[in-house]
Design an enzyme around this catalytic site. Sequence first.
Site, PDB file in Angstrom:
ATOM      1  N   ASP A   1      43.398 -23.246  67.017  1.00 45.13           N
ATOM      2  CA  ASP A   1      43.119 -21.895  67.798  1.00 45.13           C
ATOM      3  C   ASP A   1      42.032 -22.519  68.376  1.00 45.13           C
ATOM      4  OD1 ASP A   1      44.659 -20.024  65.793  1.00 45.13           O
ATOM      5  OD2 ASP A   1      43.966 -21.241  64.807  1.00 45.13           O
TER       6      ASP A   1
ATOM      7  N   HIS B   1      47.144 -28.942  66.101  1.00 51.84           N
ATOM      8  CA  HIS B   1      48.710 -27.974  66.025  1.00 51.84           C
ATOM      9  C   HIS B   1      49.229 -27.087  67.017  1.00 51.84           C
ATOM     10  CE1 HIS B   1      49.093 -29.608  62.221  1.00 51.84           C
ATOM     11  NE2 HIS B   1      47.795 -29.068  61.786  1.00 51.84           N
ATOM     12  N   ASP B   2      47.178 -25.790  66.716  1.00 46.65           N
ATOM     13  CA  ASP B   2      47.656 -24.668  67.719  1.00 46.65           C
ATOM     14  C   ASP B   2      48.015 -25.569  69.305  1.00 46.65           C
ATOM     15  OD1 ASP B   2      48.227 -23.757  65.516  1.00 46.65           O
ATOM     16  OD2 ASP B   2      45.996 -23.142  65.803  1.00 46.65           O
TER      17      ASP B   2
ATOM     18  N   THR C   1      49.701 -18.533  66.465  1.00 46.90           N
ATOM     19  CA  THR C   1      49.099 -20.265  66.264  1.00 46.90           C
ATOM     20  C   THR C   1      48.701 -18.974  64.976  1.00 46.90           C
ATOM     21  OG1 THR C   1      46.780 -19.742  67.657  1.00 46.90           O
ATOM     22  CG2 THR C   1      48.631 -20.731  68.816  1.00 46.90           C
TER      23      THR C   1
ATOM     24  N   ASP D   1      44.439 -17.178  64.604  1.00 46.27           N
ATOM     25  CA  ASP D   1      43.255 -16.988  63.736  1.00 46.27           C
ATOM     26  C   ASP D   1      42.410 -17.817  63.648  1.00 46.27           C
ATOM     27  OD1 ASP D   1      45.254 -19.068  63.273  1.00 46.27           O
ATOM     28  OD2 ASP D   1      45.120 -18.731  61.221  1.00 46.27           O
TER      29      ASP D   1
ATOM     30  N   ASN E   1      43.398 -18.228  58.743  1.00 45.86           N
ATOM     31  CA  ASN E   1      42.550 -19.342  58.329  1.00 45.86           C
ATOM     32  C   ASN E   1      41.663 -18.611  57.534  1.00 45.86           C
ATOM     33  OD1 ASN E   1      43.512 -20.886  59.453  1.00 45.86           O
ATOM     34  ND2 ASN E   1      43.311 -21.299  61.323  1.00 45.86           N
TER      35      ASN E   1
ATOM     36  N   PHE F   1      51.064 -23.559  57.366  1.00 40.28           N
ATOM     37  CA  PHE F   1      50.490 -22.125  56.355  1.00 40.28           C
ATOM     38  C   PHE F   1      50.345 -21.303  56.894  1.00 40.28           C
ATOM     39  CE2 PHE F   1      46.658 -20.076  57.980  1.00 40.28           C
ATOM     40  CZ  PHE F   1      46.523 -19.531  56.310  1.00 40.28           C
ATOM     41  N   ASN F   2      51.092 -21.139  58.476  1.00 37.98           N
ATOM     42  CA  ASN F   2      51.367 -19.531  58.756  1.00 37.98           C
ATOM     43  C   ASN F   2      52.165 -19.088  58.564  1.00 37.98           C
ATOM     44  OD1 ASN F   2      49.333 -20.392  60.785  1.00 37.98           O
ATOM     45  ND2 ASN F   2      50.094 -21.637  62.909  1.00 37.98           N
TER      46      ASN F   2
HETATM   47  C1  BDR Z   1      48.204 -24.169  60.959  1.00 31.99           C
HETATM   48  O1  BDR Z   1      47.427 -23.625  59.525  1.00 31.99           O
HETATM   49  C2  BDR Z   1      45.996 -23.620  60.611  1.00 31.99           C
HETATM   50  O2  BDR Z   1      45.613 -23.662  59.216  1.00 31.99           O
HETATM   51  C3  BDR Z   1      46.065 -23.968  62.056  1.00 31.99           C
HETATM   52  O3  BDR Z   1      45.681 -22.982  62.743  1.00 31.99           O
HETATM   53  C4  BDR Z   1      47.347 -23.721  62.113  1.00 31.99           C
HETATM   54  O4  BDR Z   1      47.448 -23.057  63.501  1.00 31.99           O
HETATM   55  C5  BDR Z   1      49.157 -25.374  60.420  1.00 31.99           C
HETATM   56  O5  BDR Z   1      49.418 -25.473  59.143  1.00 31.99           O
HETATM   57 CA    CA Z   2      46.088 -21.316  63.797  1.00 29.08          CA
END
Ligand code: BDR
Ligand code: CA
Length: 302
Positions: free
Chosen positions: A16, A232-233, A121, A11, A40, A159-160
Amino acid sequence: MTPIPILLDCDPGHDDAIALLLALASPEVELRGVTTVAGNQTLEKTTANALRVLELMGREDVEVAAGADRPLVREPFVAAYVHGETGLDGSDLRPARGAPVAQHAVDFLAERVAGITLVATGPLTNVALLLARHEERPERIVLMGGAIAEGNVTPAAEFNVWADPEAAKRVFAGGLDLTMVGLDVTHKALVRAEHKERLRAAGRVGRTVAELLDFYDRFHREVYGFDGSPIHDAVALAYAFRPDLLETRELNVEVDTTSDLCRGRTVVDVWRRTGREANARVAVGINSSAFVELLVERIGSL
Ligand code: BDR
Ligand code: CA
């Protein structure tokens, strides 16, 4: 070396986009396609952003398929406060010229997923729909999401997983070879000012990534006081071909879909208190300097 075939469900989103660039920059990876999901930003924007990154690289040969435009059950929620109105604020990436393929991401994945590493991701909506609608399964899934003891969208959740907890619950219950790369490790590997300046000096793509990070850094400075940003991703993507970067443990993970307070919390049975079978390989440690060095070196080479 035989490259590892990978599909990226994402996303974009700053991290990402950087994960996608890392895949394109890495000879260990054969990227077999990109699928997009709302997260996102809206699906329209995350899909356009995947195309924009591929076009920056002249890699229009990599197909993009758009997927779910909202979570299974919950109301859509975008993270513009992290990624901006476009989902990739901060850079002057050109608008997408190309278009996604006509096929829905879930069907696209079903046709290609056998024998593949699926790196996920974004919210897990597409992956959950794949499990629900098709027989085909990836060889393994490496997902960025969740946490043992942290949250970023709420105190309890990442978040994800928070964005589509019902989807995440199905994926963790799916009996798959699953690796969870959560905030516990991604927050330990920051790309800092000195790395950003190396990228900025490295060339066109490095400069674009440095500009993206200038924007992305603000959220991490303001909220966490971090001196840099977790990508993160890209940690999940890197783990797919460099498993030595992460320390993992086989543990049981359940996703809370019932409470308001802990919506989307990944309840990780670190001390094996429940007797429930392990259903995931959970990242518990990271070789931060090796990861960041790999990332900067590979992106800088583009
Ligand atoms: C995740 O949430 C999104 O904002 C980032 O792309 C990542 O995948 C981090 O919590
Ligand atoms: Ca992401």
